[in-house]
Write a protein that holds these residues in place. Structure first.
Motif, short mmCIF file in Angstrom:
data_model
loop_
_atom_site.label_atom_id
_atom_site.label_comp_id
_atom_site.label_asym_id
_atom_site.label_seq_id
_atom_site.Cartn_x
_atom_site.Cartn_y
_atom_site.Cartn_z
N GLU A 1 0.71 -1.20 0.04
CA GLU A 1 0.03 0.04 0.10
C GLU A 1 0.95 1.30 0.08
O GLU A 1 0.34 2.43 -0.59
N TYR A 2 2.11 1.22 0.76
CA TYR A 2 3.03 2.42 0.54
C TYR A 2 3.34 2.82 -0.52
O TYR A 2 3.43 3.99 -0.93
N SER A 3 3.23 1.86 -1.84
CA SER A 3 3.78 2.17 -3.16
C SER A 3 2.59 3.08 -3.70
O SER A 3 3.26 3.94 -4.59
N SER A 4 1.69 3.10 -3.11
CA SER A 4 0.57 4.15 -3.79
C SER A 4 0.91 5.69 -3.58
O SER A 4 0.22 6.38 -4.26
N GLN A 5 1.64 5.79 -2.74
CA GLN A 5 2.27 7.42 -2.59
C GLN A 5 2.91 7.92 -3.63
O GLN A 5 3.40 9.11 -3.45
N PHE A 6 3.56 6.86 -4.44
CA PHE A 6 4.53 7.45 -5.36
C PHE A 6 3.97 7.40 -6.60
O PHE A 6 3.04 6.50 -7.20
N ASP A 7 4.28 8.22 -7.72
CA ASP A 7 3.76 8.24 -9.05
C ASP A 7 4.38 7.05 -9.68
O ASP A 7 5.46 6.64 -9.58
N HIS A 8 3.53 6.35 -10.33
CA HIS A 8 3.77 4.97 -11.06
C HIS A 8 2.97 5.23 -12.61
O HIS A 8 1.66 5.17 -12.64
N THR A 9 3.67 4.95 -13.81
CA THR A 9 3.12 5.04 -15.14
C THR A 9 3.46 3.53 -15.61
O THR A 9 4.70 3.37 -15.73
N PRO A 10 2.66 2.53 -15.83
CA PRO A 10 3.20 1.34 -16.45
C PRO A 10 3.96 1.45 -17.72
O PRO A 10 3.67 2.30 -18.44
N PHE A 11 5.18 0.93 -17.65
CA PHE A 11 6.02 0.90 -18.78
C PHE A 11 6.78 1.92 -19.23
O PHE A 11 7.62 2.11 -20.03
N TYR A 12 7.01 2.80 -17.71
CA TYR A 12 7.87 4.00 -18.03
C TYR A 12 8.75 3.82 -16.66
O TYR A 12 8.78 4.84 -15.98
N CYS A 13 9.32 2.82 -16.50
CA CYS A 13 10.07 2.49 -15.42
C CYS A 13 11.30 3.68 -15.01
O CYS A 13 11.47 3.87 -13.77
#
Length: 215
Positions: free
Chosen positions: A7-19
């Motif tokens: 759940e902690y990872s939800s605090q960070f911006d994440h766009t699939p395939f743009y690692c």
């Protein structure tokens, strides 16, 4: 949300395939919120490169074991100085705890014991975050097909541009071959990572040893 939870990872911006962009902004946020040193000196960007490199426990996988073949993958590795604190891997694409200790991430995600075809070797480009944050740029052209259509929808924010107006240099980070693997060891290898724009390239047997030597 506790560090070490998915759940902690939800605090960070994440766009699939743009690692690579995810890692760029992850490093910035870890510095800004005090989880990392303010200057990012305890953070490293890791580009794992091999044509069709298998990684396990990846959210994009459709398999129960989470394995997927990436052309390349980027994560952040944190090495706090002093004490017995483990190195931590921050991988927004992973289904493992976020972050995960380096040793368990290597065994569960990279799986060195997995036998690749003899012509393949997993390589890792390790860069010091302060240099990476000053030098990296991407105009996302690698994510367009020959007709100009997006292969995967890009992030909503503007592309990353370097202060000197460089708009794209991702290829410099992901073009790696076995011949690039460093033969330096110990302090010399650490010095190269800390001072070279593109860091150093090492194999999977050098990865954990390298971070164990950083004080």
């Amino acid at each position: 949300m506790a560090v070490g939870s998915l759940e902690y990872s939800s605090q960070f911006d994440h766009t699939p395939f743009y690692c690579e962009e995810n890692v760029y902004f992850l490093c910035k946020k870890l510095c800004a919120n005090g989880v990392a040193d303010a200057d990012g000196s305890d953070l490293y960007a890791d580009f794992s490169v091999l044509v069709e490199i298998p990684l396990w426990h990846q959210k994009a996988s459709k398999r129960a074991d989470g394995v997927i073949l990436w052309d390349y993958h980027a994560v952040c590795i944190q090495r706090k100085g002093g004490g017995d604190s483990p190195c931590l891997v921050w991988d927004l694409d992973s289904s493992l705890p976020f972050p995960s200790p380096l040793a368990s991430y290597v065994s569960e995600t990279i799986r060195p014991s997995f036998q690749l075809f003899s012509e393949y070797r997993r390589c890792f480009r390790i860069l010091h975050a302060p240099i990476f944050l000053r030098s990296f740029a991407s105009d996302r052209k690698h994510m367009k097909d020959p007709t100009g259509n997006w292969i995967a929808e890009p992030p909503s924010y503007e592309p990353i541009v370097v202060e000197d107006k460089t708009v794209h240099n991702l290829n410099e980070y992901i073009e790696i071959s076995a011949e690039n693997i460093s033969t330096n060891v110990g302090a010399e290898l650490i010095n190269d990572v800390s001072n070279k724009k593109l860091g150093v390239v090492m194999n999977e047997n050098q990865l954990e040893e390298f971070f164990s030597q950083i004080s």
